[in-house]
Design a protein around this motif. Structure first.
Motif, PDB file in Angstrom:
ATOM      1  N   PRO A 199     -10.092  -0.501 -48.732  1.00  0.00           N
ATOM      2  CA  PRO A 199     -11.002  -1.126 -47.773  1.00  0.00           C
ATOM      3  C   PRO A 199     -12.474  -0.783 -47.983  1.00  0.00           C
ATOM      4  CG  PRO A 199      -9.107  -0.154 -46.649  1.00  0.00           C
ATOM      5  CD  PRO A 199      -9.082   0.327 -48.065  1.00  0.00           C
ATOM      6  N   ILE A 200     -12.759   0.411 -48.538  1.00  0.00           N
ATOM      7  CA  ILE A 200     -14.168   0.812 -48.668  1.00  0.00           C
ATOM      8  C   ILE A 200     -14.713   0.592 -50.080  1.00  0.00           C
ATOM      9  CG2 ILE A 200     -13.884   2.543 -46.850  1.00  0.00           C
ATOM     10  CD1 ILE A 200     -13.952   4.694 -49.032  1.00  0.00           C
TER      11      ILE A 200
ATOM     12  N   SER B  30      -5.933   2.930 -42.216  1.00  0.00           N
ATOM     13  CA  SER B  30      -7.116   3.058 -43.068  1.00  0.00           C
ATOM     14  C   SER B  30      -7.875   1.743 -43.141  1.00  0.00           C
ATOM     15  CB  SER B  30      -6.719   3.521 -44.474  1.00  0.00           C
ATOM     16  OG  SER B  30      -6.053   2.492 -45.179  1.00  0.00           O
TER      17      SER B  30
ATOM     18  N   SER C 267     -11.375   1.153 -41.003  1.00  0.00           N
ATOM     19  CA  SER C 267     -12.532   0.767 -41.818  1.00  0.00           C
ATOM     20  C   SER C 267     -13.207  -0.469 -41.253  1.00  0.00           C
ATOM     21  CB  SER C 267     -12.094   0.521 -43.268  1.00  0.00           C
ATOM     22  OG  SER C 267     -11.608   1.696 -43.868  1.00  0.00           O
TER      23      SER C 267
ATOM     24  N   GLN D  59     -22.997   0.462 -53.104  1.00  0.00           N
ATOM     25  CA  GLN D  59     -23.804   1.667 -52.894  1.00  0.00           C
ATOM     26  C   GLN D  59     -24.043   2.432 -54.194  1.00  0.00           C
ATOM     27  OE1 GLN D  59     -22.393   3.952 -49.567  1.00  0.00           O
ATOM     28  NE2 GLN D  59     -23.285   5.857 -50.334  1.00  0.00           N
TER      29      GLN D  59
ATOM     30  N   LEU E  77     -16.685   1.144 -39.609  1.00  0.00           N
ATOM     31  CA  LEU E  77     -17.795   1.147 -40.561  1.00  0.00           C
ATOM     32  C   LEU E  77     -19.045   0.408 -40.069  1.00  0.00           C
ATOM     33  CD1 LEU E  77     -16.162   0.874 -44.100  1.00  0.00           C
ATOM     34  CD2 LEU E  77     -17.526   2.748 -43.166  1.00  0.00           C
TER      35      LEU E  77
ATOM     36  N   VAL F  49     -17.889  -1.456 -50.457  1.00  0.00           N
ATOM     37  CA  VAL F  49     -19.050  -0.706 -49.979  1.00  0.00           C
ATOM     38  C   VAL F  49     -19.521   0.285 -51.038  1.00  0.00           C
ATOM     39  CG1 VAL F  49     -19.900   0.893 -48.216  1.00  0.00           C
ATOM     40  CG2 VAL F  49     -18.325  -0.954 -47.582  1.00  0.00           C
ATOM     41  N   LEU F  50     -18.574   1.025 -51.622  1.00  0.00           N
ATOM     42  CA  LEU F  50     -18.921   1.996 -52.651  1.00  0.00           C
ATOM     43  C   LEU F  50     -19.463   1.313 -53.902  1.00  0.00           C
ATOM     44  CD1 LEU F  50     -15.894   4.447 -52.383  1.00  0.00           C
ATOM     45  CD2 LEU F  50     -18.240   4.868 -51.633  1.00  0.00           C
TER      46      LEU F  50
ATOM     47  N   THR G  61      -8.708  -6.074 -50.897  1.00  0.00           N
ATOM     48  CA  THR G  61      -9.948  -6.355 -50.163  1.00  0.00           C
ATOM     49  C   THR G  61     -10.962  -7.049 -51.067  1.00  0.00           C
ATOM     50  OG1 THR G  61      -9.639  -4.485 -48.654  1.00  0.00           O
ATOM     51  CG2 THR G  61     -11.878  -5.335 -48.906  1.00  0.00           C
TER      52      THR G  61
ATOM     53  N   GLU H 255     -11.297  -6.983 -45.273  1.00  0.00           N
ATOM     54  CA  GLU H 255     -10.604  -5.731 -44.951  1.00  0.00           C
ATOM     55  C   GLU H 255      -9.371  -5.995 -44.096  1.00  0.00           C
ATOM     56  OE1 GLU H 255     -14.258  -2.471 -44.988  1.00  0.00           O
ATOM     57  OE2 GLU H 255     -13.893  -3.676 -43.205  1.00  0.00           O
TER      58      GLU H 255
ATOM     59  N   SER I 221     -21.388   5.892 -40.096  1.00  0.00           N
ATOM     60  CA  SER I 221     -21.575   6.033 -41.540  1.00  0.00           C
ATOM     61  C   SER I 221     -20.261   6.457 -42.189  1.00  0.00           C
ATOM     62  CB  SER I 221     -22.651   7.072 -41.835  1.00  0.00           C
ATOM     63  OG  SER I 221     -22.209   8.372 -41.468  1.00  0.00           O
ATOM     64  N   LEU I 222     -20.105   6.086 -43.461  1.00  0.00           N
ATOM     65  CA  LEU I 222     -18.908   6.486 -44.202  1.00  0.00           C
ATOM     66  C   LEU I 222     -18.807   8.005 -44.280  1.00  0.00           C
ATOM     67  CD1 LEU I 222     -16.472   5.603 -45.875  1.00  0.00           C
ATOM     68  CD2 LEU I 222     -17.977   5.504 -47.878  1.00  0.00           C
TER      69      LEU I 222
END
Length: 384
Positions: free
Chosen positions: A31-32, A144, A148, A39, A152, A35-36, A227, A242, A156-157
């Motif tokens: 799920p993240i 999870s 998320s 980032q 989110l 985002v990663l 995702t 997600e 913040s993560l």
């Protein structure tokens, strides 16, 4: 309903909590990952390296499980605390990967030690009992994706990872309290190691290791990339994508509960084969999905069909009475599959420019698993 050996530490509730945390940690990256990727400016092949780091750690954790299963669970809780705490503070992909390796080590210990302990405790309807216990693992994985999507946008993560690390610390403290209150002789059920290897030759060893390797890769390919897949080929918003991963884990969770009831009446081998056949069909259908609705529709039966594989296969394995180290290595091999196949899927996606093409990898894994189940060694599995 389930006959088991009397023991004190860890309690059944703490075993469920351990697998809940392990499920959360196992499914965390899916799920993240978008985002990663944004980032840390990662390509698909680099994102796959994060999955590889975590599941290489899980492999090491699985092969490191000791005869003292309580100590292994406690070590797993500590490693999860350190790993996810470090991930919360990681400034980039390299340090994030190192932290995930440590966290994966803890997850591998928790999954392996808890399932071995459960396989020894439950002697009647073992597959059904293990399916019910692993319901908590699937529930954690489902949470999870759900958490998320919910949290989110507001937190913040880093703060979420710090709370998650704290949950592992809480589990470790709980186990220490239970162990202090239990008589020393009840810390570790005495396994019949002298009988553990009877009938457990290299052919059986390799067979179950192959099953768990491919399944670990299959499930992680789907949960880890879903995702991202839904974001590219279905809905264009992260939150809705997600929720697609949430659908997969919801169906896996419901499927584990249903499988527990089914395996009270149907043999583990039969359930395993039907599930794998349907999983291959719906993985192929998912690969050609071109809308959010189509992806969601195929995701639900895919999760349901995958749900009974691990508890049914683990029950068949534990019926052979492997030693703790033997069972630990076999389960740990699933971590190698979970590390290598999703990474390879990312490489294929980067080189072909299509995540849909890359789904041929989990489809192939499902078909090979089905063939292995149908043509299993006759000495391995008793007839239903």
């Amino acid at each position: 309903m389930f006959k088991h050996k009397k023991t004190v530490a860890p309690s059944l509730g703490l075993m469920h909590f351990a697998l809940l945390l392990a499920g959360l940690g196992t499914a965390l990256l899916g799920p993240i990952l978008p985002v990663l990727a944004t980032q840390w400016e990662m390509k698909d092949s680099q994102s796959g390296l994060l999955m590889m780091a975590k599941f290489c750690g899980a492999f090491l954790g699985g092969v490191s499980v000791s005869k003292n299963l309580r100590r292994s669970i406690l070590t797993g809780m500590l490693a999860g605390t350190l790993g996810f705490g470090g991930f919360a503070l990681a400034p980039g992909m390299i340090w994030g990967g190192i932290a995930l390796f440590v966290a994966g080590y803890g997850i591998g210990l928790l999954i392996t030690a808890t399932n071995i302990l459960a396989g020894r405790r439950f002697t009647l309807h073992r597959g059904s009992a293990l399916s019910l216990l692993n319901f908590s693992f699937s529930l954690g994985a489902m949470l999870s994706a759900l958490l998320s999507a919910w949290l989110l946008p507001y937190f913040s993560l880093r703060s979420l990872m710090e709370w998650f690390a704290g949950a592992f610390l809480l589990g470790g403290i709980g186990l220490l309290i239970e162990m202090r209150g239990a008589p020393a002789e009840e810390f570790e059920p005495v396994p019949v190691e002298s009988k553990a290897s009877e009938g457990f030759d290299n052919r059986i060893y390799l067979y179950f290791a192959g099953l768990l390797f491919l399944y670990g890769g299959l499930e992680t390919c789907l949960s880890g990339w879903l995702t991202t897949f839904a974001l590219r080929y279905g809905d264009k918003t992260l939150v809705i994508s997600e929720y697609t991963t949430l659908l997969l884990w919801m169906s896996l969770t419901v499927g584990r509960a249903a499988a527990s009831a089914v395996m009270l009446r149907v043999g583990e081998k039969t359930v395993q084969r039907w599930g794998l056949g349907l999983a291959a069909v719906f993985t192929a259908a998912l690969a050609v999905g071109h809308s959010a609705i189509a992806i969601a529709v195929f995701t639900v039966p895919l999760g349901l069909s995958l749900a009974p594989f691990f508890p049914s296969t683990w029950a068949l394995l534990m019926a052979k009475r492997p030693a703790a180290r033997q069972a630990g290595i076999i389960l740990a091999v699933s971590g190698l599959g979970a590390a290598s196949l999703p990474w390879l899927m990312g490489v294929i996606s980067t080189r072909t420019g299509s995540l849909q093409v890359a789904l041929a990898l989990p489809l192939g894994a499902a078909l090979v698993l089905l063939s292995m189940s149908v043509f299993s060694p006759t000495a391995t599995l008793a007839a239903d």
